[in-house]
Scaffold this active site. Sequence first.
Site, short mmCIF file in Angstrom:
data_model
loop_
_atom_site.label_atom_id
_atom_site.label_comp_id
_atom_site.label_asym_id
_atom_site.label_seq_id
_atom_site.Cartn_x
_atom_site.Cartn_y
_atom_site.Cartn_z
N GLU A 39 0.83 -1.21 0.00
CA GLU A 39 0.00 0.00 0.00
C GLU A 39 0.86 1.25 0.00
O GLU A 39 0.51 2.27 -0.59
CB GLU A 39 -0.93 0.01 1.23
CG GLU A 39 -2.07 -1.00 1.16
CD GLU A 39 -3.12 -0.66 0.11
OE1 GLU A 39 -2.75 -0.43 -1.05
OE2 GLU A 39 -4.31 -0.67 0.45
N THR A 42 -6.30 9.27 -4.99
CA THR A 42 -6.34 9.12 -3.54
C THR A 42 -5.69 10.32 -2.86
O THR A 42 -6.20 10.84 -1.86
CB THR A 42 -5.61 7.83 -3.12
OG1 THR A 42 -6.23 6.73 -3.80
CG2 THR A 42 -5.70 7.60 -1.62
#
Lengths: 307, 307
Positions: free
Chosen positions: A129, A181
């Site tokens: 991530e 994001t």
Amino acid sequence: MQKTITVLPPGTVANMVCGFDVLGFALHEPCDEIDITLIDEKRIIIQPDPVYHLPTDPEKNVAGAALLAMLDAMDEPIGFDITIRKHIKPGSGIGSSAASAAGAVVGANMLLNNRFSKEELVQFAMFGEKVASGVKHADNIAPCIYGGITLIRSIFPLDVVALPAPDLFVSIVHPQIEVRTADARAILKQTVLLKNAIKQWGNIAGLVAGILKNDHALIGRSLEDHIIEPVRSILIPGFDELKQRCMAAGALGGGISGSGPSVFMLSSTKGKAEAIATEMQSVFNRLGIDNHTYVTSINATGVTVKP
Amino acid sequence: MQKTITVLPPGTVANMVCGFDVLGFALHEPCDEIDITLIDEKRIIIQPDPVYHLPTDPEKNVAGAALLAMLDAMDEPIGFDITIRKHIKPGSGIGSSAASAAGAVVGANMLLNNRFSKEELVQFAMFGEKVASGVKHADNIAPCIYGGITLIRSIFPLDVVALPAPDLFVSIVHPQIEVRTADARAILKQTVLLKNAIKQWGNIAGLVAGILKNDHALIGRSLEDHIIEPVRSILIPGFDELKQRCMAAGALGGGISGSGPSVFMLSSTKGKAEAIATEMQSVFNRLGIDNHTYVTSINATGVTVKP
């Protein structure tokens, strides 16, 4: 020892409306497919991806970075050769990068006879991530690995609380727009009103109680977000109308999946979930935005082995 | 129809560390005693209280205001004559006013063959809290009426979620200092950092999961407060040392009860709860502050009838 395995890591929905940065759940569909072969040298080989052309340098590849973290925790001359077939579109907001990272470490761990705990696998997968978004977060990784609904009570130190999967159906729409994001994070205010924070923690407490009691009405009442959704929803055209129409079609509640652009809605029956997906399509079709919908349910298992 | 009843409304702990304004739980001790007699005219009579000299004008009396709200919801020429014997000291921070208000309406409702629901009783009793502190709040009222642990998911509209009572012991110390609720509220900041709010809702989610799973370790890890306690604890001399010594004596966690000055700690055995109470006493004794301690447990029932 089995030398090759194919795993199916599922898409996941992070945040779950009032649970920003702490809640997430796993879906039955869509899933990626990852072939993993154990090799006898300490390296990671990423096979080229003909569709999305994801990086083959393991340090720059989400699954590769997760597996490198796993190799770092071992002393033996072993590694993995992996082929990823992405079915969860990168940037869709339903945990595409988490599926790559979590699927890789869960599959690799199976080839190692489950040497590592789920919590350790979450730790490894978070390195993936970090490659994807620059931040180590676990709200998609944890439900992908544990299945069901997971609470990240704390990230440092990591404290994952596994919650059960209520018998709910999930409608998801992925409008083909880009929400980065980093942008979705940058527009959030760094302070919140105490009175709104109190509403939010009343709702997350209600949501967790509803999940553990399998009380659909309580889950529905608790799916309110006074802090994140009012800000982020401006990045999704037609969001307010979409939500209204989904509620009118029988949704218990729902909201932005992760940082978007996908939107999810929960409901009690498959028929309602299908009617909701139809509403979702029609809103984005009218806006001229290509979109894809899924009707699925909460996945209690997480990553599975392909039969 | 029974004409007179004596009820025992228990003390309650509001906030429960990370659940500011939304969580509360009932204690087995201390309890007030209230004698309630049904009378055949539409009025409330409050008998004089020889110890605390609480107001006998029903509109200014916490129990009276709650009962007047109940009378407003009925058409018949009936009323109540009540005598309150306070054992929960006003201003102690363990729900003294809530016990008066909740005890009065629960007892009156028993004399009316339980005509009203628990949620309606909470609505009536909140008029008592308004007399006591100027604000209608339910975080002591609800656990007093429902028993166990309660979540006020929302106050407008009222949504009370009843949670079970884990098998925990409670140590409470009431140092004889004055902390005015209005002051304890005034020193709070009206904005909080988003990152602290996220920690707080991760903790309340963990706490609710721990309560429903009866997982003492998870309850303990979740009893963290990054928002209210750092501000309010300055009103309680010796708070940090007190907490450290209680944790060393085996407490799972704890903090300020309501807006203080009482402090509560949870533990898994009666022996630990007693050791914790001894630490509590010793900290305040050394500071020269008169104090009173209780060792009790979570009360799953709420208001009971005196045998």
